[in-house]
Design an enzyme around this catalytic site. Structure first.
Site, mmCIF file in Angstrom:
data_model
loop_
_atom_site.group_PDB
_atom_site.id
_atom_site.type_symbol
_atom_site.label_atom_id
_atom_site.label_comp_id
_atom_site.label_asym_id
_atom_site.label_seq_id
_atom_site.Cartn_x
_atom_site.Cartn_y
_atom_site.Cartn_z
ATOM 1 N N LYS A 261 123.185 92.918 102.333
ATOM 2 C CA LYS A 261 123.179 92.705 104.151
ATOM 3 C C LYS A 261 123.087 91.587 104.835
ATOM 4 O O LYS A 261 122.436 90.580 104.039
ATOM 5 C CB LYS A 261 123.276 94.413 105.614
ATOM 6 C CG LYS A 261 122.023 93.866 105.861
ATOM 7 C CD LYS A 261 121.522 95.242 106.658
ATOM 8 C CE LYS A 261 119.576 94.940 106.820
ATOM 9 N NZ LYS A 261 119.747 96.408 107.438
ATOM 10 N N TYR B 30 118.483 66.576 126.579
ATOM 11 C CA TYR B 30 118.903 67.172 127.543
ATOM 12 C C TYR B 30 117.899 67.515 128.754
ATOM 13 O O TYR B 30 117.003 68.247 128.401
ATOM 14 C CB TYR B 30 119.636 68.493 127.033
ATOM 15 C CG TYR B 30 121.673 67.701 126.867
ATOM 16 C CD1 TYR B 30 122.012 67.397 127.230
ATOM 17 C CD2 TYR B 30 121.530 69.032 125.474
ATOM 18 C CE1 TYR B 30 122.751 67.141 126.764
ATOM 19 C CE2 TYR B 30 122.628 68.521 124.735
ATOM 20 C CZ TYR B 30 123.915 67.310 125.503
ATOM 21 O OH TYR B 30 124.902 67.547 124.457
HETATM 22 C C1 PLP Z 1 118.639 96.921 106.643
HETATM 23 C C2 PLP Z 1 117.319 98.031 106.084
HETATM 24 C C3 PLP Z 1 117.146 97.341 105.480
HETATM 25 C C4 PLP Z 1 116.708 96.997 104.720
HETATM 26 O O1 PLP Z 1 115.501 97.206 105.670
HETATM 27 P P1 PLP Z 1 113.929 95.597 105.570
HETATM 28 O O2 PLP Z 1 112.530 95.762 105.928
HETATM 29 O O3 PLP Z 1 114.903 94.733 105.060
HETATM 30 O O4 PLP Z 1 113.171 96.355 103.871
HETATM 31 C C5 PLP Z 1 116.543 99.585 104.500
HETATM 32 N N1 PLP Z 1 117.388 100.934 105.556
HETATM 33 C C6 PLP Z 1 118.555 100.489 106.169
HETATM 34 C C7 PLP Z 1 119.299 101.753 106.954
HETATM 35 C C8 PLP Z 1 118.381 99.149 106.674
HETATM 36 O O5 PLP Z 1 119.178 99.067 107.444
#
Ligand code: PLP
Length: 399
Positions: A63, A292
């Site tokens: 993702k 800044y």
């Molecule tokens: C993002 C996510 C993962 C992966 O988690 P990590 O800690 O990056 O391994 C797994 N399951 C779900 C439902 C997630 O949203």
């Protein structure tokens, strides 16, 4: 339709051609860029898998553009390595992967408008059913979309309430008729924390999940899973026999830690290095201020270099007067506030720095290293956010 047009443009840019992949030839022509080692991601995958229960299958969580690493590149490499399960956050990501030739199963972990059921079906994507109400809306589209039920075992984010396993059982069965349900999963929320109470909570989550799993065992759902990166390592003995264990592997694939208190298996390393060019170097006299808000004041005469990355590139502004970069393997502290496209560092003790020098913002430079986890720790966030924040303006190169 707009949704899908955007995906195509994005992917086309990313696959522009071979010269896009050559990094060393002309570093001085670049401003802010990351170099990603696909080999290191593959290595991380192999090492992680080697630490799991034999037969464990990895669902690669890619993702958010593979946590900023480039989802198509990462998925393609992993697919060649034998991975055939992928997870993303939304339909744009899923369709983008399909259009780039990914053949494996793609699970959307979050919400998709039920009115996009035809797209889910057309691209053969698995949709998470976030609630009974959602399942009902999706079923009303009269399309047999592939789905998996989220089961809420204590995170209180999405899913059917596991405190009522009989009700879960009924709901799952009902939608098995109306949709193409091929799995159920839950999500652990403290699997990365090594304390007595977190262990207890996680074990409770797993047993609540198992209570649901055992009620629907006869449905022979092929995908039953509950482990994230942290869970896969910390809770290796609680597999759902006789089911094959599936780990949804995210952060550790990229060589980062679920929590910076964790220790990763030997050989697992960050796959991403972030670099940027020095645009100018100047002398500063005692008493002058920088940036800044004039938040930095020179205590002595000093030399200052301007680095061509800023918060619009995803370089966190909380690093103002706090972070550092590496120049020739030496640390140069950030002075003043991080601007939108640039920030300044102290190079008084690094006389060789000049216009065109390359600063390493994240990664290893000779004997010095500064990872996304280190950066995250210094500004009170997590490595996940540091890499996900690296914006599209920062070019990705694959080494
Ligand atoms: C993002 C996510 C993962 C992966 O988690 P990590 O800690 O990056 O391994 C797994 N399951 C779900 C439902 C997630 O949203």
């Amino acid at each position: 339709m707009r949704l899908f047009a955007n995906i195509q443009i994005q992917k086309a840019e990313r696959n522009k051609g071979d010269d896009f992949l050559i990094i060393e030839a002309n570093q001085k022509e670049k401003r802010s860029w990351v170099e990603i080692s696909i080999n290191q991601i593959i290595e991380n995958y192999r090492i992680y898998k080697g630490q799991c229960v034999p037969g464990t299958e990895i669902m690669a969580v890619i993702k958010a553009d593979a946590y900023g690493h480039g989802d198509v590149k990462v998925a393609t490499a992993l697919e060649n390595e034998g991975v055939h399960l992928f997870a993303v956050s939304n339909i744009d990501e899923a369709v983008g992967l399909r259009k780039s030739g990914i053949k494996g199963e793609i699970l959307i972990l979050g919400y998709t408008s039920p009115t996009l059921a035809d797209k889910l079906f057309e691209y053969d994507i698995i949709q998470t059913l976030v609630s009974e109400e959602y399942a009902d809306e999706l079923a009303k589209q009269n399309i047999k979309v592939k789905c998996q039920f989220a089961i809420d075992t204590g995170m209180n984010r999405i899913g059917l309430d596991s405190d009522n396993p009989d009700e879960c059982d009924k709901i799952i069965r009902r939608y098995c008729r109306e949709l193409s349900v091929n799995g159920i999963f839950t999500h652990l929320c403290v699997a990365d924390t090594d304390t007595e109470s977190c262990h207890r909570f996680t074990e409770q989550q797993i047993s609540k999940f198992k209570a649901v799993v055992s009620r629907v065992r006869d449905l022979k759902l092929p995908y039953v899973h509950y482990c994230n990166s942290a869970g896969g390592l910390a809770y290796p003995d609680l597999s759902l026999e006789p089911k094959k264990k599936i780990v949804r592997l995210g952060i550790i694939l990229y060589g980062l830690k679920p929590d910076y208190g964790n220790t990763l298996p030997d050989g697992i390393k960050p796959a991403l290095t972030w670099k940027s060019t020095v645009s100018m170097v100047k002398e500063l006299r005692k008493g002058e201020t920088v940036g800044y808000g004039r938040t930095f004041k020179a205590e002595n005469d000093m030399r200052v270099a301007t680095v061509t990355t800023g918060y619009a590139d995803g370089y966190n502004r909380l690093l103002s007067n706090k972070g550092f970069v590496m120049l020739n393997g030496k640390k140069a502290s950030i002075i003043g506030r991080v601007c939108m496209d640039q920030f300044m560092v102290d190079v008084t003790d690094i006389p060789e720095v000049s216009m065109g020098s390359v600063a390493v913002l994240l990664g290893t430079d000779r004997d010095t290293s500064y990872t996304a986890d280190d950066m995250a720790e210094s500004i009170g966030t997590i490595g996940y956010e540091v890499v996900c924040d690296i914006s599209n303006r920062v070019q990705r190169y694959y080494i």
